[in-house]
Design a protein around this motif. Structure first.
Motif, PDB file in Angstrom:
ATOM      1  N   TYR A   1      -8.839  -5.046   1.978  1.00  0.00           N
ATOM      2  CA  TYR A   1      -9.408  -3.827   2.568  1.00  0.00           C
ATOM      3  C   TYR A   1      -9.427  -3.915   4.093  1.00  0.00           C
ATOM      4  CZ  TYR A   1     -11.277  -2.716  -2.091  1.00  0.00           C
ATOM      5  OH  TYR A   1     -11.415  -2.441  -3.420  1.00  0.00           O
ATOM      6  N   ILE A   2      -9.244  -2.758   4.690  1.00  0.00           N
ATOM      7  CA  ILE A   2      -9.487  -2.665   6.137  1.00  0.00           C
ATOM      8  C   ILE A   2     -10.282  -1.391   6.419  1.00  0.00           C
ATOM      9  CG2 ILE A   2      -7.534  -4.050   6.975  1.00  0.00           C
ATOM     10  CD1 ILE A   2      -5.873  -1.663   7.232  1.00  0.00           C
ATOM     11  N   SER A   3     -11.077  -1.406   7.477  1.00  0.00           N
ATOM     12  CA  SER A   3     -11.955  -0.270   7.763  1.00  0.00           C
ATOM     13  C   SER A   3     -11.231   0.834   8.525  1.00  0.00           C
ATOM     14  CB  SER A   3     -13.155  -0.703   8.587  1.00  0.00           C
ATOM     15  OG  SER A   3     -13.721  -1.875   8.065  1.00  0.00           O
ATOM     16  N   GLN A   4     -10.304   0.443   9.351  1.00  0.00           N
ATOM     17  CA  GLN A   4      -9.758   1.401  10.316  1.00  0.00           C
ATOM     18  C   GLN A   4      -8.430   0.871  10.819  1.00  0.00           C
ATOM     19  OE1 GLN A   4     -12.744   2.474  13.234  1.00  0.00           O
ATOM     20  NE2 GLN A   4     -11.215   2.835  14.806  1.00  0.00           N
ATOM     21  N   ILE A   5      -7.502   1.762  11.123  1.00  0.00           N
ATOM     22  CA  ILE A   5      -6.252   1.323  11.753  1.00  0.00           C
ATOM     23  C   ILE A   5      -6.242   1.859  13.183  1.00  0.00           C
ATOM     24  CG2 ILE A   5      -3.734   1.423  11.706  1.00  0.00           C
ATOM     25  CD1 ILE A   5      -3.929   1.960   8.691  1.00  0.00           C
ATOM     26  N   ASN A   6      -6.076   0.947  14.128  1.00  0.00           N
ATOM     27  CA  ASN A   6      -5.980   1.362  15.530  1.00  0.00           C
ATOM     28  C   ASN A   6      -4.540   1.239  15.999  1.00  0.00           C
ATOM     29  OD1 ASN A   6      -8.700   1.386  15.205  1.00  0.00           O
ATOM     30  ND2 ASN A   6      -9.156   0.123  17.010  1.00  0.00           N
ATOM     31  N   LEU A   7      -4.088   2.278  16.714  1.00  0.00           N
ATOM     32  CA  LEU A   7      -2.699   2.285  17.185  1.00  0.00           C
ATOM     33  C   LEU A   7      -2.664   2.572  18.678  1.00  0.00           C
ATOM     34  CD1 LEU A   7      -1.159   4.669  14.515  1.00  0.00           C
ATOM     35  CD2 LEU A   7      -0.947   2.187  14.572  1.00  0.00           C
ATOM     36  N   GLY A   8      -1.600   2.094  19.273  1.00  0.00           N
ATOM     37  CA  GLY A   8      -1.286   2.569  20.638  1.00  0.00           C
ATOM     38  C   GLY A   8       0.073   3.189  20.532  1.00  0.00           C
TER      39      GLY A   8
END
Lengths: 410, 233
Positions: free
Chosen positions: A218-225
């Protein structure tokens, strides 16, 4: 073009007619002073806006999930959406060339303990790219790297304030701290411009967190640039497309904002950008109005001056002065006065802005007001050109008056 | 030096035009000392302005130093004025913010002489008119006679062919008038052509040739008893 004798004539004329020289100079200096202050203050406002967004990378995008609010494909409302490694990899493969940085984020809350000191902190499990997305500044040691993730190392990067809480003045790097019963090696200490809360965080590798706490993916959030080569519009449409794709992959209704949404800095930037553009447009309008008023001021004075000197020009012509030499004399004097006076106004304005400095930041959102070199050079060119025009038009007319008429003038 | 043939000049006033000079013929040779007499409105100032290239004639021919003056533009006129002519005006026309020395040196500036040389020559001429001690005074610190002598020094400094004086004593009392006329006589005795406009008989009487103008035509042209070797044609 440089003619020492002509300059001597000009200095003599300026010096012997101080009042009118000072008056015409004052008009220009004042106009430029106002222009500089106006521009500086707006650039201060603009700086405040920029620093308000300085916490995160300008190209950051956050994929966040909650619960569904719409039924879709036979699935009920209220279903909790969970992002997994599979989604993370899907984004990575699907949009490879549109992404500069990518990191997962898992939120945890743990008690960190070193010797007798213990406290509860927010802990984020992330990828190495997270450093750039969050603009984390490493003060000591290093950030997480790919090797940490592959080996699921028990390493931790702690904020400046955690270090202060647990270690005080003593060195923390290389020490082991206890987190919920497991021992972690401190590999780095960071600071962050986002404020105290951002410096009371700790970062550990995603893989380590997934293995130790829950043994899931599981992951809570995906952050992208997003790729900085994209312009704002392209970045916004990339964000929208990503949102649609992920909703479809996770069986979410295409319009379900509360189940999954992509927060895109490009949109905020675009809004701020257009706000600042309007502000600058107003400044340019008002600023050029001020400049034009200054130019008209000096033109009026030049017309008066030349009327006053018509007889002198007649005498000079009778003695053999060619019309062009009279025009040049006046123009050079006018350009000289406008340039010097403009420069004074500019320097005074810049000096005042530097006095203001950051003192207005708290109450008026004006941070570090200043004018750029480009503006300074541009304003100077405008001044020289306006001095040229202000001097040339009346001088040309005066030089063309017949000497006998000029001599008769009083 | 100056040859004028059938010179005409009119000034437009509204829709009408006033015919000021109605066919003047005049020949002035090098070294003459000529005065033009006439009441106001006789056209004498207009004649001087044309001779001085400050104004343009309508008809007829004007030769200055053998050169036909035609199609003058301001630039050509400025060069010729600087080269051949020196002016002395009734109201002196000194530049108020320049010292006596700088005023005298100004024509040399327009001739392209360098500063050091300019000031040296100007000082020489100031000495000649007896004002060396006043070189660094501004015009408003000088008396009328002194101002006119500065103006004469300025007219001479470029070594012109002709000195044109427009009522040079008009603003002076009788004593200073005499000193200015003596100066003009000295200049003429050195061989310079001097051309004076006046309405005062006493001034005209000190020249060598008197030309009387009335309503735009020459009514008489005679030598005075001052004439020695130089004669006119």
């Amino acid at each position: 073009m440089f003619d020492i004798d002509r300059w001597r004539e000009i200095f003599q004329s300026i010096n012997k007619n101080r009042l009118r020289s000072v008056l015409s100079g004052f008009t220009v200096a004042f106009a430029i002073l106002l222009f500089t202050l106006l521009f500086g203050i707006v650039s201060g406002l603009s700086n405040s806006f920029k620093s308000a967004f300085a916490d995160d990378a300008q190209n950051a995008m956050f994929v966040r999930v909650w619960q569904t609010s719409k039924p879709y494909k036979g699935l009920q409302t209220g279903r909790t959406i969970q992002l997994k490694n599979d989604d993370f990899n899907y984004v990575k493969e699907e949009y490879e060339n549109k992404i500069q940085y990518q990191s997962a984020r898992i939120y945890k809350n743990f008690t960190l303990k070193y010797k007798n000191e213990a406290n509860s902190y927010s802990v984020r499990a992330v990828h190495p790219d997270h450093q750039f997305l969050e603009k984390t500044i490493i003060d000591e040691g290093r950030y997480l790297n790919e090797k940490d993730l592959q080996e699921k190392s028990k390493v931790i990067v702690i904020g400046r304030l955690i270090k202060a809480d647990l270690f005080g003045e003593k060195p923390a790097l290389g020490k082991r701290i206890n987190m919920n019963g497991s021992s972690y090696l401190v590999i780095g200490i960071f600071s962050d411009e986002g404020g105290d809360n951002e410096e009371r965080l700790a970062y550990i590798p995603t893989t380590t967190a997934q293995m130790i706490y829950g043994n899931n993916d599981y992951i809570s959030q995906i952050n992208l640039g997003y790729n900085p080569d994209l312009n704002l519009d392209q970045a916004i449409s990339f964000g929208n497309q990503l949102e649609r794709d992920l909703r479809s992959k996770l069986n979410i209704h295409p319009d379900d904002q509360s189940a999954l949404s992509v927060r895109n800095m490009a949109e905020a930037n675009k809004n701020v950008g257009s706000f600042m553009a309007i502000l600058y447009a107003i400044v340019i309008l008002v600023g050029s109005g001020t400049l034009i008023a200054g130019i008209i001021g000096i033109s009026n004075i030049m017309i008066f001056v030349i009327k006053e000197r018509t007889k002198e020009f007649g005498i000079r012509k009778a003695l053999g002065a060619q019309p062009l030499s009279i025009v040049w004399m006046v123009v050079q004097e006018s350009v000289f006065i406008t340039t010097i006076a403009g420069y004074l106004g500019l320097s005074l304005g810049t000096y005042l802005l530097s006095l203001i400095g950051d003192s207005l930041e708290k109450d008026y959102f004006i941070k570090d007001p200043s004018v750029s070199t480009g503006i300074v050079v541009g304003a100077t060119i405008v001044l020289i050109v306006s001095g040229l025009i202000a001097g040339y038009i009346p001088a040309k007319r005066a030089a063309n008056i017949k000497p006998i008429e000029a001599l008769r003038a009083d | 030096m100056i040859r004028i043939e059938k010179l005409h000049k009119s000034y437009p006033i509204g829709k009408e035009s006033i015919h000021v000079l109605k066919g003047i013929d005049l020949h002035i040779k090098e070294g003459e000392f000529v005065s033009i007499m006439g009441s106001s409105g006789s056209g004498k100032s207009t004649l001087l302005n044309i001779v001085g290239l400050l104004d343009i004639h309508d008809e007829g021919n004007y030769y200055l130093n053998g050169e036909l003056i035609k199609d003058m533009n301001e630039k050509k006129a400025a060069i010729l004025r600087n080269k051949f002519l020196g002016f002395v005006f009734q109201s002196f026309n000194l530049i108020s913010y320049k010292t006596a020395l700088e005023n005298v040196a100004l024509p040399l500036y327009y001739k392209g002489v360098n500063r050091k040389e300019r000031l040296e020559i100007a000082m020489e001429y100031l000495e000649k008119v007896g004002l060396k001690e006043w070189a660094n005074h501004l015009p408003n610190e000088l008396s009328g006679g002194q101002k006119q002598r500065v103006a004469i020094a300025r007219a001479l400094v470029t070594k012109p062919k002709v000195v044109l004086a427009d009522e040079p004593t008009g603003a002076l009392d009788s004593t200073t008038t005499d000193s200015v006329m003596d100066l003009l006589k000295d200049i003429n005795n050195e061989g310079m052509t001097v051309f004076v406009i006046t309405h005062e008989e006493e001034v005209a009487a000190q020249t060598k040739r008197i030309v009387r103008l009335k309503d735009g035509v020459i009514v008489s042209d005679e030598l005075t008893k001052n004439t020695n070797s130089v004669s006119h044609v």
